[in-house]
Design a protein around this motif. Structure first.
Motif, PDB file in Angstrom:
ATOM      1  N   MET A  41       3.283  -4.786  12.825  1.00 48.48           N
ATOM      2  CA  MET A  41       3.875  -3.862  13.785  1.00 48.48           C
ATOM      3  C   MET A  41       5.029  -3.066  13.194  1.00 48.48           C
ATOM      4  O   MET A  41       5.505  -3.343  12.094  1.00 48.48           O
ATOM      5  N   GLU A  42       5.434  -2.099  13.959  1.00 45.44           N
ATOM      6  CA  GLU A  42       6.587  -1.275  13.620  1.00 45.44           C
ATOM      7  C   GLU A  42       7.842  -2.143  13.519  1.00 45.44           C
ATOM      8  O   GLU A  42       8.116  -2.962  14.386  1.00 45.44           O
ATOM      9  N   TYR A  43       8.583  -1.961  12.452  1.00 48.48           N
ATOM     10  CA  TYR A  43       9.854  -2.665  12.282  1.00 48.48           C
ATOM     11  C   TYR A  43      10.969  -1.733  12.727  1.00 48.48           C
ATOM     12  O   TYR A  43      11.122  -0.629  12.208  1.00 48.48           O
ATOM     13  N   MET A  44      11.743  -2.168  13.699  1.00 49.11           N
ATOM     14  CA  MET A  44      12.792  -1.319  14.249  1.00 49.11           C
ATOM     15  C   MET A  44      14.155  -1.890  13.889  1.00 49.11           C
ATOM     16  O   MET A  44      14.679  -2.787  14.542  1.00 49.11           O
ATOM     17  N   GLU A  45      14.690  -1.366  12.837  1.00 52.03           N
ATOM     18  CA  GLU A  45      15.906  -1.897  12.224  1.00 52.03           C
ATOM     19  C   GLU A  45      17.117  -1.818  13.141  1.00 52.03           C
ATOM     20  O   GLU A  45      18.029  -2.636  13.061  1.00 52.03           O
ATOM     21  N   LEU A  46      17.140  -0.852  14.045  1.00 54.08           N
ATOM     22  CA  LEU A  46      18.336  -0.646  14.871  1.00 54.08           C
ATOM     23  C   LEU A  46      18.511  -1.708  15.944  1.00 54.08           C
ATOM     24  O   LEU A  46      19.605  -1.877  16.473  1.00 54.08           O
ATOM     25  N   LEU A  76       0.808  -1.216   0.000  1.00 54.48           N
ATOM     26  CA  LEU A  76       0.000   0.000   0.000  1.00 54.48           C
ATOM     27  C   LEU A  76       0.837   1.259   0.000  1.00 54.48           C
ATOM     28  O   LEU A  76       0.565   2.208  -0.729  1.00 54.48           O
ATOM     29  N   ASP A  77       1.911   1.264   0.820  1.00 57.27           N
ATOM     30  CA  ASP A  77       2.700   2.486   0.964  1.00 57.27           C
ATOM     31  C   ASP A  77       4.204   2.224   0.997  1.00 57.27           C
ATOM     32  O   ASP A  77       4.977   3.121   1.326  1.00 57.27           O
ATOM     33  N   SER A  78       4.610   0.991   0.664  1.00 55.91           N
ATOM     34  CA  SER A  78       6.032   0.616   0.641  1.00 55.91           C
ATOM     35  C   SER A  78       6.692   0.721   2.013  1.00 55.91           C
ATOM     36  O   SER A  78       7.906   0.857   2.108  1.00 55.91           O
ATOM     37  N   LYS A  79       5.906   0.655   3.058  1.00 61.90           N
ATOM     38  CA  LYS A  79       6.448   0.732   4.422  1.00 61.90           C
ATOM     39  C   LYS A  79       6.938  -0.639   4.862  1.00 61.90           C
ATOM     40  O   LYS A  79       6.247  -1.645   4.686  1.00 61.90           O
ATOM     41  N   ILE A  80       8.138  -0.685   5.443  1.00 55.73           N
ATOM     42  CA  ILE A  80       8.677  -1.929   5.976  1.00 55.73           C
ATOM     43  C   ILE A  80       8.051  -2.183   7.346  1.00 55.73           C
ATOM     44  O   ILE A  80       8.048  -1.307   8.215  1.00 55.73           O
ATOM     45  N   VAL A  81       7.524  -3.374   7.532  1.00 55.21           N
ATOM     46  CA  VAL A  81       6.842  -3.721   8.778  1.00 55.21           C
ATOM     47  C   VAL A  81       7.327  -5.078   9.262  1.00 55.21           C
ATOM     48  O   VAL A  81       8.022  -5.804   8.553  1.00 55.21           O
ATOM     49  N   LYS A 127       4.650   0.680  17.896  1.00 54.99           N
ATOM     50  CA  LYS A 127       3.420   0.976  17.175  1.00 54.99           C
ATOM     51  C   LYS A 127       2.885  -0.302  16.535  1.00 54.99           C
ATOM     52  O   LYS A 127       3.632  -1.059  15.934  1.00 54.99           O
ATOM     53  N   VAL A 128       1.608  -0.545  16.683  1.00 54.39           N
ATOM     54  CA  VAL A 128       0.948  -1.677  16.035  1.00 54.39           C
ATOM     55  C   VAL A 128      -0.007  -1.105  14.999  1.00 54.39           C
ATOM     56  O   VAL A 128      -0.889  -0.317  15.313  1.00 54.39           O
TER      57      VAL A 128
END
Length: 668
Positions: free
Chosen positions: A190-195, A138-143, A175-176
């Motif tokens: 959910m939010e993907y936190m790469e760090l 939908l928005d190319s967001k990594i999750v 964030k969910v």
């Protein structure tokens, strides 16, 4: 078949992720009737809340359990910086993933997920399911997507009506974005936190942090936990605070900025009088002395034991010492280690208090958060948000609406609560921005926050979007419904405006006054100004009353309303319902004008032209008239022309700008 699941987000079992590590984890049978956690901690696994599963690939933890469960089912962590799981393409390992989902309808599940997500890869797995990294089409967001068999959830909560347990929702929690059932599995996006985690990203790499960043970490952890304990659900204790469960959302050593998230609320519980037993849980190295030495059936977990664990985590952040057990070493040894690490004395003093052997000697969250250095780090966090919002407003001014939306959306989804001015900025932006995908994202976010977190500002924003037709078909009935549900002062103010103007409803000034008055009593300056107008003019059943009007003008002005300040200036200059006070009038006009009120500029021009309280100064009068004229006040243009005819030099120059206006007057 996909079914949206409207339960609250933070049921611990829903977001459990299991990994192994070399840390010693303790999890015994736990009984807590008040929070339903007895069925969670006494079964197969130590579990985590929505704040943990989506975001760290920390390695698997070997746990000790008194209930003889298997090693895998008692281990846990977050999902992406230490797990020795090779990222596996969903296309090249399709069969493996089918087996891994442990579902008779696995192929159908993957097929549905692939319709909405691409670039899926496994980044973690536990006793109950798998965690995927994916890109939302939908928005190319990594999750991150946690997939759990429904059978793992049933029996631990009312699956149809939603969990009754604590909702852990805060700026510093994960964030969910979405939850839904898919055939026989439950999916959490959910939010993907790469760090990853603080342990892996900072401590193991031995990256030193500035004093200010250390204080930011303490502030963010304490602010989140203090918030949970203000929700009137009992005393909430986390029981497993450690660097492995502290995840990084942002890390900018050069900019002196860090933003962290406390994850893994699986072992958390509510301490109440009805609690008959509370077994050992958490990670041994971070447990407070009173927990380790107790033989009581109800172990003495408390807010102070969580504060001790925060102290240990920060100690490790400063010394990079992951081996020492602060509960078992002397305060002198702790102090010497901190001094050897060249820590600032103010940090050492605070940590020694947090790590005190006696829980009664440890500070409360309130005490920590009121520490001037901690408060300064809080101010920096607010400054960071304000700076992002300033950039968004600047982008709007430059008509770069896409950038403005991205900035405002990030602030809204990360920090969840806006003040009224911020909400107004979003609504103003939506007048000009019409990207369907982004507006759908905003609508989904607002619906989610309203349904799962009872976010009144998100509900207000839904009302505004329906009232104006931003991203949805204009629907006044829905707008009114959302405004009523929001029940914020600004939502009540919008209802007043709708009834006053007959927008989507039959015009009813008495109904409008009712909503304005409710909002005004809650301290909202715009509604206070409307109530003042009602009393000033006498509208509907409201009888004209100068004293009441003056009172509400004063209330609105004291709350920062620039229009009300200008009106207060007029009241004191002309002595309406009060004695004439030109000095006070001038102060009100000056403050209002500095806040951008155009009418106040015109009044200041009059005072300087007439020498009323201030020395007569035609140049200053022209200056203020010009400001008012530039904003469209036609009477100010006439004043400038009059000054020009009297020979005022600045007026002669200024009047040339308005020749077109005079031509229209002479030749309509």
């Amino acid at each position: 078949m996909m079914k949206t699941f409207s339960t609250q987000l933070d049921h611990p079992l829903i977001v459990e992720v299991v990994f192994e590590s070399n840390e010693k984890k303790i999890n015994s049978n736990t009984s807590n009737t008040s929070t339903n956690n007895s069925s969670i901690t006494s079964t197969k696994s130590t579990v985590s809340s929505n704040s943990g599963s989506s975001t760290s690939t920390d390695s698997r933890e070997n746990s000790l359990s008194n209930n003889n469960t298997t090693e895998n089912s008692t281990n846990q962590s977050s999902h992406h910086d230490e797990a020795p799981v090779v990222s596996t393409s969903i296309d090249s390992n399709y069969d493996e993933l089918i087996v891994g989902l442990k579902s008779t309808r696995a192929s159908e599940i993957l097929s549905v997920l692939l319709n909405q997500y691409s670039e899926m890869s496994i980044i973690g797995e536990g006793a109950f399911g798998k965690v995927f990294k994916a890109t939302r089409k939908l928005d190319s967001k990594i999750v991150a997507i946690k997939v759990v068999p429904v059978t793992c959830i049933e029996g631990t909560m009312d699956f149809n009506e939603g969990t009754k347990t604590i909702v852990f929702s805060h700026n510093y929690s994960i964030k969910v974005y979405e939850m839904f059932t898919l055939f026989d599995v439950f999916c959490i996006v959910m939010e993907y936190m790469e760090l990853g985690s603080m342990k892996k990203a900072i401590i193991e790499k031995k990256i030193p942090l500035s004093n200010e960043m250390i204080f930011q970490c303490i502030y963010q952890l304490c602010a989140a936990l203090h918030y949970f304990n203000q929700q009137k659900r009992g005393i909430i204790v986390h029981r497993d605070i450690k660097p492995l469960n502290i995840l990084l959302r942002k890390f900018d050593p050069i900019g002196n900025r860090i933003e962290i998230v406390l994850a893994d609320f699986g072992g958390s519980t509510v301490i109440s009088d009805s609690l008959t037993s509370l077994s050992l849980a958490g990670t041994e190295q971070y447990l407070a002395p009173e927990i380790l030495s107790s033989n009581e059936r109800v172990l003495p977990y408390s807010i102070k034991s969580d504060i001790f664990a925060i102290g240990v985590s920060v100690y490790q952040l400063l010394t990079f010492d992951l081996r020492s057990r602060c509960a078992n070493i002397s305060m002198e040894e702790i102090e010497n280690s901190l001094k050897l690490a060249k820590c600032d004395s103010s940090i050492i003093d605070l940590l020694l208090k947090m790590l005190a052997k006696d829980p009664l000697s440890r500070p409360s969250y309130e005490s920590i958060l009121s520490n001037p250095l901690i408060m300064k780090s809080s101010d920096r966090a607010e400054t960071f948000i304000a700076e992002s919002e300033r950039k968004a407003i600047l982008a709007m001014d430059c008509k770069n609406y896409k950038e403005a939306f991205q900035l405002m959306f990030e602030i809204f989804t990360t920090h969840r609560n806006f003040d009224f001015n911020s909400m107004q900025n979003i609504i103003h932006l939506l007048k000009y921005y019409s990207d369907k995908k982004d507006l759908k994202r905003l609508l989904d976010c607002c619906n989610f926050e309203m349904t799962n977190n009872s976010n009144s500002n998100a509900t207000f924003l839904l009302g505004a979007m329906h009232e104006h037709g931003y991203g949805v078909k204009q629907n006044y009935r829905n707008a009114i419904k959302y405004y009523l549900e929001s029940n914020t002062p600004w939502a009540l103010n919008r209802l007043g405006l709708m009834y006053e103007n007959g927008t989507g409803v039959k015009k009813d000034v008495d109904k409008a006054f009712e909503y304005f008055q409710k909002s005004a009593k809650l301290g909202f300056h715009e509604s206070q100004l409307h109530v003042a107008y009602f009393f000033k003019n006498g509208c509907g059943s409201v009888v004209k009353n100068d004293d009441s009007a003056k009172y509400w003008y004063e209330q609105s002005a004291s709350n920062g309303n620039m229009t009300a300040m200008c009106d207060m200036g007029r009241i004191h200059l002309m002595g309406i319902g009060t004695k004439v006070d030109k000095e006070l009038a001038f102060k009100y006009f000056s403050r209002s004008a500095s806040g951008g009120n155009i009418n106040a500029n015109a009044w200041l021009g009059i005072m300087y032209e007439e020498g009323n309280y201030v020395p007569r100064d035609l140049a200053k009068a022209c200056h203020y008239y010009e400001k008012a004229a530039d904003a469209g006040i036609q009477s100010a243009i006439s004043k400038i022309r009059k000054l020009a005819e009297q020979g005022e030099k600045s007026a002669k120059v200024a009047v040339k700008k308005y020749n077109g206006f005079f031509s229209k007057l002479l030749n309509p």
